[in-house]
Design an enzyme around this catalytic site. Structure first.
Site, PDB file in Angstrom:
ATOM      1  CD  GLN A  12       0.716  -8.888  -2.642  1.00 58.49           C
ATOM      2  OE1 GLN A  12       1.333  -9.549  -3.424  1.00 58.49           O
ATOM      3  NE2 GLN A  12      -0.556  -8.567  -2.849  1.00 58.49           N
ATOM      4  CB  THR A  32      -8.004  -5.706  -0.661  1.00 64.68           C
ATOM      5  OG1 THR A  32      -7.182  -5.291  -1.748  1.00 64.68           O
ATOM      6  CG2 THR A  32      -8.592  -7.069  -0.958  1.00 64.68           C
ATOM      7  CB  THR A  33      -9.632  -6.150   3.946  1.00 63.80           C
ATOM      8  OG1 THR A  33      -8.554  -5.331   4.401  1.00 63.80           O
ATOM      9  CG2 THR A  33      -9.083  -7.380   3.261  1.00 63.80           C
ATOM     10  N   GLY A  34     -10.774  -2.951   3.609  1.00 66.05           N
ATOM     11  CA  GLY A  34     -11.336  -1.843   4.394  1.00 66.05           C
ATOM     12  C   GLY A  34     -10.809  -1.781   5.821  1.00 66.05           C
ATOM     13  NE  ARG A  35      -7.352  -6.588   6.801  1.00 68.12           N
ATOM     14  CZ  ARG A  35      -6.425  -7.527   6.710  1.00 68.12           C
ATOM     15  NH1 ARG A  35      -6.176  -8.326   7.728  1.00 68.12           N
ATOM     16  NH2 ARG A  35      -5.719  -7.676   5.597  1.00 68.12           N
ATOM     17  CB  THR A  78       1.681 -12.032   0.691  1.00 68.00           C
ATOM     18  OG1 THR A  78       0.634 -12.591  -0.122  1.00 68.00           O
ATOM     19  CG2 THR A  78       2.858 -11.623  -0.198  1.00 68.00           C
ATOM     20  CE  LYS A  80      -1.484   8.005   1.411  1.00 67.43           C
ATOM     21  NZ  LYS A  80      -2.367   6.894   1.784  1.00 67.43           N
ATOM     22  N   GLY A 117      -4.527  -4.230  -3.769  1.00 68.84           N
ATOM     23  CA  GLY A 117      -5.522  -3.186  -4.053  1.00 68.84           C
ATOM     24  C   GLY A 117      -4.739  -1.960  -4.463  1.00 68.84           C
ATOM     25  CG  HIS A 118      -2.044  -1.983  -7.008  1.00 69.04           C
ATOM     26  ND1 HIS A 118      -1.113  -2.508  -7.840  1.00 69.04           N
ATOM     27  CD2 HIS A 118      -1.809  -2.546  -5.790  1.00 69.04           C
ATOM     28  CE1 HIS A 118      -0.332  -3.355  -7.173  1.00 69.04           C
ATOM     29  NE2 HIS A 118      -0.752  -3.398  -5.928  1.00 69.04           N
ATOM     30  CE  LYS A 157       2.356  -2.432  -4.364  1.00 67.59           C
ATOM     31  NZ  LYS A 157       2.006  -2.006  -2.994  1.00 67.59           N
ATOM     32  CG  ASP A 178      -1.876  -1.168   1.207  1.00 64.43           C
ATOM     33  OD1 ASP A 178      -2.261  -1.614   0.123  1.00 64.43           O
ATOM     34  OD2 ASP A 178      -2.212  -1.658   2.303  1.00 64.43           O
ATOM     35  CB  SER A 224       3.451  10.930  -4.640  1.00 67.33           C
ATOM     36  OG  SER A 224       2.051  10.991  -4.695  1.00 67.33           O
TER      37      SER A 224
HETATM   38  P1  GDP Z   1      -0.772   0.374  -3.534  1.00 68.17           P
HETATM   39  O1  GDP Z   1      -1.360  -0.894  -3.053  1.00 68.17           O
HETATM   40  O2  GDP Z   1       0.690   0.457  -3.274  1.00 68.17           O
HETATM   41  O3  GDP Z   1      -1.107   0.693  -4.964  1.00 68.17           O
HETATM   42  O4  GDP Z   1      -1.424   1.534  -2.637  1.00 68.17           O
HETATM   43  P2  GDP Z   1      -2.998   1.691  -2.278  1.00 68.17           P
HETATM   44  O5  GDP Z   1      -3.708   2.163  -3.488  1.00 68.17           O
HETATM   45  O6  GDP Z   1      -3.505   0.484  -1.597  1.00 68.17           O
HETATM   46  O7  GDP Z   1      -2.927   2.804  -1.156  1.00 68.17           O
HETATM   47  C1  GDP Z   1      -2.382   4.072  -1.389  1.00 68.17           C
HETATM   48  C2  GDP Z   1      -3.473   5.125  -1.145  1.00 68.17           C
HETATM   49  O8  GDP Z   1      -2.869   6.391  -1.055  1.00 68.17           O
HETATM   50  C3  GDP Z   1      -4.469   5.243  -2.279  1.00 68.17           C
HETATM   51  O9  GDP Z   1      -5.712   5.597  -1.755  1.00 68.17           O
HETATM   52  C4  GDP Z   1      -3.909   6.364  -3.145  1.00 68.17           C
HETATM   53  O10 GDP Z   1      -4.909   7.055  -3.898  1.00 68.17           O
HETATM   54  C5  GDP Z   1      -3.341   7.259  -2.078  1.00 68.17           C
HETATM   55  N1  GDP Z   1      -2.150   8.031  -2.492  1.00 68.17           N
HETATM   56  C6  GDP Z   1      -1.145   7.691  -3.329  1.00 68.17           C
HETATM   57  N2  GDP Z   1      -0.197   8.643  -3.339  1.00 68.17           N
HETATM   58  C7  GDP Z   1      -0.604   9.610  -2.493  1.00 68.17           C
HETATM   59  C8  GDP Z   1      -0.032  10.841  -2.035  1.00 68.17           C
HETATM   60  O11 GDP Z   1       1.061  11.231  -2.424  1.00 68.17           O
HETATM   61  N3  GDP Z   1      -0.751  11.557  -1.117  1.00 68.17           N
HETATM   62  C9  GDP Z   1      -1.959  11.154  -0.651  1.00 68.17           C
HETATM   63  N4  GDP Z   1      -2.586  11.917   0.237  1.00 68.17           N
HETATM   64  N5  GDP Z   1      -2.530   9.999  -1.052  1.00 68.17           N
HETATM   65  C10 GDP Z   1      -1.855   9.241  -1.940  1.00 68.17           C
HETATM   66  P1  IMO Z   2      -0.920  -4.152  -2.237  1.00 64.81           P
HETATM   67  O1  IMO Z   2      -0.494  -4.696  -3.575  1.00 64.81           O
HETATM   68  C1  IMO Z   2      -0.967  -4.582   2.107  1.00 64.81           C
HETATM   69  C2  IMO Z   2      -1.026  -8.666   3.708  1.00 64.81           C
HETATM   70  C3  IMO Z   2      -2.266  -9.096   4.440  1.00 64.81           C
HETATM   71  C4  IMO Z   2      -1.666 -10.067   5.439  1.00 64.81           C
HETATM   72  C5  IMO Z   2      -0.570 -10.763   4.620  1.00 64.81           C
HETATM   73  C6  IMO Z   2      -0.996 -12.090   4.019  1.00 64.81           C
HETATM   74  O2  IMO Z   2      -2.196  -3.417  -2.271  1.00 64.81           O
HETATM   75  O3  IMO Z   2       0.195  -3.404  -1.603  1.00 64.81           O
HETATM   76  P2  IMO Z   2      -2.585 -12.706   1.969  1.00 64.81           P
HETATM   77  O4  IMO Z   2      -4.029 -12.417   1.712  1.00 64.81           O
HETATM   78  O5  IMO Z   2      -1.668 -12.155   0.918  1.00 64.81           O
HETATM   79  O6  IMO Z   2      -2.317 -14.146   2.234  1.00 64.81           O
HETATM   80  O7  IMO Z   2      -2.240 -11.948   3.351  1.00 64.81           O
HETATM   81  O8  IMO Z   2      -0.249  -9.854   3.584  1.00 64.81           O
HETATM   82  N1  IMO Z   2      -1.255  -8.150   2.327  1.00 64.81           N
HETATM   83  C7  IMO Z   2      -1.187  -6.852   1.994  1.00 64.81           C
HETATM   84  N2  IMO Z   2      -1.012  -5.748   2.763  1.00 64.81           N
HETATM   85  N3  IMO Z   2      -1.077  -4.457   0.769  1.00 64.81           N
HETATM   86  C8  IMO Z   2      -1.235  -5.551  -0.018  1.00 64.81           C
HETATM   87  O9  IMO Z   2      -1.228  -5.477  -1.370  1.00 64.81           O
HETATM   88  C9  IMO Z   2      -1.335  -6.816   0.591  1.00 64.81           C
HETATM   89  N4  IMO Z   2      -1.526  -8.071   0.135  1.00 64.81           N
HETATM   90  C10 IMO Z   2      -1.451  -8.874   1.201  1.00 64.81           C
HETATM   91  O10 IMO Z   2      -2.888  -8.016   5.086  1.00 64.81           O
HETATM   92  O11 IMO Z   2      -1.034  -9.380   6.477  1.00 64.81           O
HETATM   93 MG    MG Z   3      -2.892  -1.565  -1.801  1.00 60.02          MG
END
Ligand code: GDP
Ligand code: IMO
Ligand code: MG
Length: 441
Positions: free
Chosen positions: A223, A299-302, A238, A330, A40-41, A16, A13, A418
């Site tokens: 991940q 993905t999970t809202g946690r 994972t 961020k 969850g991207h 990416k 998260d 960013s």
């Molecule tokens: P990923 O799994 O690495 O693609 O990241 P996620 O999408 O799960 O989580 C990143 C969150 O931060 C998303 O809601 C993005 O829209 C948000 N985000 C990404 N870059 C920035 C930033 O520079 N600032 C802020 N405030 N939010 C960002």
């Molecule tokens: P992105 O691509 C953050 C974490 C889960 C758990 C562990 C194992 O959005 O960065 P799994 O379901 O893969 O067997 O869970 O890995 N996890 C993530 N945490 N971002 C992810 O993906 C994740 N994918 C798995 O929360 O701790």
């Molecule tokens: Mg993510």
């Protein structure tokens, strides 16, 4: 034209999706190489938000080929849903290619994910319950079903018969007498195979051809390094490799084709799920970061656990990925905090170390040694975007010093900063830093 790999340098998260979307301008191919719909991207452009679990983030760019590589575990039901959501949002004419060798997540994997987690009790990883662990276990235990199998009824039936019988016994042993309907499963997976038929390919061949034609390929990791089963906080990880090396095995191109590896890191750090987390903030500052950064799982809202940036962990990520550069996301979120901490070492059992421990028990005992830095003011999102447009020099002094400190300590240049979810809220330093990856020594 280079092959670039974008990986998460923390516990996932990191942003990416945003970085890959930004970098995919000018790319010919964007390929996912690991993970499944546990990812969850998020990408945001023109006020629209997309949350991709399986689809490569480049799919929204017209003309970019999207590849789901052999290293991905595909839940075809989720994939079909994601495609219809994409079309409902007005994205059509995309080119999607799914590896015939990619593993399929089956209904029994979802059941087993829940049962295995329950059996682990206090040692559970807190998975996303998407069947990831059981699906990758089946891959290496040679019980797996591949996307190509969905196009071969005879082969699929043979494999499913075996799997259903074994998984039935396994679920019973784990305390639930789950019954899996072989006939129903066979029908529905063959049907999904037909729906996806036009996308299923030898994607390794396709990528190798793209390389020969000097196409620009972007590899999108899911991940992050600390969730990698080899290099992360095992067993709180994972089940597929998330480090840069997996871009080669998970896509079917040779490692020497990779020109440039970018690690994405937040300006702080988060973790969702269980496991040790030395710089975790369980106080008001942690809660403030969670709200300011909207740190809730895609993905999970946690709620995500939040903490200070950890350079011990990040330096480990630099090493195991061979990072050429960092993308720091961020930075805006830290605005408004008077003082900031950054972990530069750990104290464990009375000794000081800068090496990231392999033992989770040692990591759990690690007390961060912090360097305190000045904070900067809180700004509105539109103000951050305006600042991004004016470049690094326009940032508050303390924010620039924070970035300089990170890059300096790690010895890796920061090539992207960013300041918000949207494309515009980005300071792009690649022009200044990259002489051209191909000429890198
Ligand atoms: P990923 O799994 O690495 O693609 O990241 P996620 O999408 O799960 O989580 C990143 C969150 O931060 C998303 O809601 C993005 O829209 C948000 N985000 C990404 N870059 C920035 C930033 O520079 N600032 C802020 N405030 N939010 C960002
Ligand atoms: P992105 O691509 C953050 C974490 C889960 C758990 C562990 C194992 O959005 O960065 P799994 O379901 O893969 O067997 O869970 O890995 N996890 C993530 N945490 N971002 C992810 O993906 C994740 N994918 C798995 O929360 O701790
Ligand atoms: Mg993510």
């Amino acid at each position: 034209m280079p092959v670039e790999v974008v990986v998460g340098a923390q516990w996932g998260d990191e942003g990416k999706g945003k970085v890959v979307d930004y970098y995919s301008e000018g790319a010919d191919v964007v390929a996912r190489f690991n993970g499944g719909d546990n990812a969850g991207h998020t990408i945001v452009f023109r006020d629209r938000e997309f949350k991709f679990h399986l689809l490569p983030s480049g799919i929204v760019r017209r003309g970019v080929w999207a590849v789901i590589g052999n290293g991905v575990a595909v839940n075809p039901e989720v994939l079909l849903r994601e495609l219809s959501e994409l079309e409902a949002k007005g994205i059509s004419g995309y080119r999607l290619f799914i590896s015939e060798r990619a593993q399929v997540i089956m209904p029994y994997h979802l059941v087993l994910d829940g049962l295995e987690e329950a059996a682990k009790g206090g040692m559970k990883a807190g998975t996303t319950k998407r069947g990831i662990g059981p699906a990758y276990s089946d891959k290496v235990a040679r019980f797996g079903i591949t996307m190509g199998d969905l196009l071969e009824p005879g082969l699929l039936e043979k494999k499913l018969k075996l799997a259903v019988s074994v998984k039935g016994k396994l679920t019973a042993a784990l305390g639930e007498n789950a019954r899996f309907d072989l006939k129903g499963m066979l029908e529905s997976y063959l049907e999904m195979g037909q729906k996806l038929r036009k996308h299923i390919r030898n994607t390794s061949g396709l990528l190798v051809q793209a390389l020969e034609r000097k196409k620009h390929i972007l590899m999108e990791g899911a991940q992050g390094t600390l969730l990698d089963p080899d290099h992360g906080t095992y067993p709180y990880v994972t089940s597929s490799n998330a480090v840069a090396g997996a871009a080669s095995t998970g896509s079917g191109i040779g490692p020497r084709s990779i020109d440039w590896v970018v690690g994405v890191t937040k300006a702080y750090i988060t973790r969702v799920g269980e496991g040790p987390f030395p710089t975790e903030l369980r106080d008001d500052i942690g809660r403030h970061i969670r709200e300011a950064g909207a740190e809730y799982g895609t993905t999970t809202g946690r709620p995500r656990r939040c903490g200070w940036l950890d350079l011990v962990a990040l330096s480990h990520a630099v090493d195991v990925n061979g990072l050429d550069a960092l993308a720091v996301t961020k930075l805006d979120v830290l605005g408004g905090l008077r003082r900031l901490n950054v972990a530069v070492a750990y104290k464990i059992d009375g000794g000081r170390t800068t090496s990231f421990p392999a033992s989770i028990d040692r990591l759990a005992r690690a007390e961060p040694v912090y360097r305190e830095l000045d904070g900067w003011e809180s700004l509105k999102p539109a103000e951050w975007t305006a600042l991004a447009g004016r470049g690094l020099g326009a940032l508050p002094d303390a924010a620039r010093e924070y970035l300089d400190f990170i890059g300096g300590e790690l010895g890796v240049p920061i090539e992207l900063v960013s300041l918000g979810p949207a494309r515009e809220a980005t300071i792009d330093l690649r022009g200044e830093l990259r002489e051209g990856p191909a000429q890198r020594p």
